[in-house]
Design a protein around this motif. Structure first.
Motif, PDB file in Angstrom:
ATOM      1  N   HIS A 163       0.661   5.106   0.801  1.00 58.05           N
ATOM      2  CA  HIS A 163      -0.190   6.041   1.532  1.00 58.05           C
ATOM      3  C   HIS A 163      -0.017   7.463   1.004  1.00 58.05           C
ATOM      4  CE1 HIS A 163      -0.974   2.856   4.470  1.00 58.05           C
ATOM      5  NE2 HIS A 163       0.332   2.642   4.510  1.00 58.05           N
ATOM      6  N   ARG A 203       2.813  10.931   7.124  1.00 60.61           N
ATOM      7  CA  ARG A 203       1.533  10.439   6.637  1.00 60.61           C
ATOM      8  C   ARG A 203       0.415  11.365   7.108  1.00 60.61           C
ATOM      9  NH1 ARG A 203      -1.015   4.365   7.589  1.00 60.61           N
ATOM     10  NH2 ARG A 203      -2.987   4.730   6.473  1.00 60.61           N
ATOM     11  N   ARG A 240       0.843  -1.201   0.000  1.00 53.43           N
ATOM     12  CA  ARG A 240       0.000   0.000   0.000  1.00 53.43           C
ATOM     13  C   ARG A 240       0.875   1.248   0.000  1.00 53.43           C
ATOM     14  NH1 ARG A 240      -4.669  -0.160   4.360  1.00 53.43           N
ATOM     15  NH2 ARG A 240      -5.197   1.678   3.114  1.00 53.43           N
TER      16      ARG A 240
END
Length: 345
Positions: free
Chosen positions: A34, A79, A32
């Motif tokens: 982000h 993030r 994944r």
């Protein structure tokens, strides 16, 4: 015990048995990426640094403190988080204040409580009623959505589930019913599978688009179809899902590992097929480049290993059963006459 995603009953006429559904497939955990905040690099001028003698940090040190994990001079990425907020004021909203709503006009909503939505439950929320049975081949695979395994929910349901499944298997039929999942009633297909059953949710009619293929004009060249059929037969084999890998995820993993080590990966060249101008010529070139099928390659290797048979063609007769090669059947009149003449000589 598999994880239950739905509990209820399977019903055939007056026979009901408690069941639970467990997803038959699982999503492989992909790599994944982000959403992160990457601040712009900060340029530090030596004249702006405080004069602290020998203890003053250097520009290089300051830039190193702000360097990211991949060694560049950009500040470390962070993030980001997404939270519900008032689009007018930007003020964050409590999750308990978020409810379901239907926009009946632009900017105008009808809101619903959880109790109001719960009151809409229909029979298929708890019961899969097998209303109809059809041959499995009658259902176009384009309607298949999500597969589940059907398990008996308790020992009392084991026999009933096996009886229904055995009867369906003997008849060569699958059952059709309805099931409510995630506030949607779906048509489902129940299929016997060994000693158990599988359930497939089906797309509704309005969810499947009609194909828009062009009409067939003119006859096809029989030779081209034959060549294409030969290529297909040479590539025919058994389906082995373990032989298919996600090459994009593998390449992404290699890129991540290289960036962690500060290395640079040269992207592989991806060739773009050129348009086919002469279909017959392209098929013939493909046929010459195709490797033979595994069975054909094995047969060729066996033929090359066998020593050539130097016996007379008239004595080469088919061997049956487990007879040895040096044993010849004497029932054939030609062979019998040859034997008699050799004895009299």
């Amino acid at each position: 015990m598999p994880r239950a995603s739905w509990r209820g009953f399977l019903r055939l006429s007056l026979v009901s048995c408690p069941i639970y559904l467990s997803p038959a497939t699982t999503r492989t955990k992909p790599i994944r990426l982000h959403q992160v905040w990457q601040p712009a690099p900060v340029d530090v001028d030596e004249d702006d640094l405080p004069d602290l003698g020998g203890s003053a940090p250097s520009v290089t040190r300051l830039r190193a403190d702000n360097a990211g994990a991949d060694g560049d001079e950009s500040p470390a990425a962070t993030r980001i988080t997404l939270r519900p907020h008032d689009p007018g004021t930007g003020e964050e909203i409590e999750k308990r204040e978020v409810v379901k709503g239907y926009e009946y006009s632009r900017g105008q909503f009808l809101t619903f409580t959880a109790e109001e939505l719960k009151a809409l439950d229909v029979e298929s929320s708890k019961v899969v009623d097998l209303e109809k049975f059809v041959p499995g081949g009658d259902i176009d695979p384009v309607y298949f959505d999500s597969p589940y395994y059907v398990y008996p929910d308790g020992p009392i349901a084991v026999e009933a589930l096996r009886v229904i499944g055995a009867a369906m298997a003997q008849a060569g039929l699958v059952g059709l019913g309805r099931l409510t999942l995630s506030r949607r009633e779906r048509v489902v297909m129940v299929q016997p599978r060994g000693t158990g059953m599988a359930l497939f949710t089906l797309h509704a009619t309005g969810e499947v688009r009609a194909p828009q293929f062009g009409s067939a004009e003119g006859d096809l060249d029989a030779e081209m179809v034959a060549i294409a059929g030969t290529i297909i037969r040479q590539r025919t084999g058994n389906f082995d899902p373990s032989s298919y890998r996600d090459r994009y995820q593998e390449a992404l993993q290699q890129l991540i590992e290289a960036k962690m080590k500060g290395l640079t990966i040269k992207p592989p060249a991806v060739s773009t097929p050129s348009p086919v101008i002469d279909l017959m010529a392209a098929l013939k070139r493909s046929l010459t480049q195709e490797p033979s099928a595994p069975e054909q390659r094995t047969a060729k290797r066996k033929r090359t290993k066998q020593a050539p048979d130097r016996r007379q063609p008239a004595l080469l007769l088919p061997l049956t059963g487990d007879r040895k090669r040096n044993q010849r059947p004497s029932a054939d009149p030609a062979v019998t006459s040859i034997k008699k003449r050799s004895r009299g000589a």
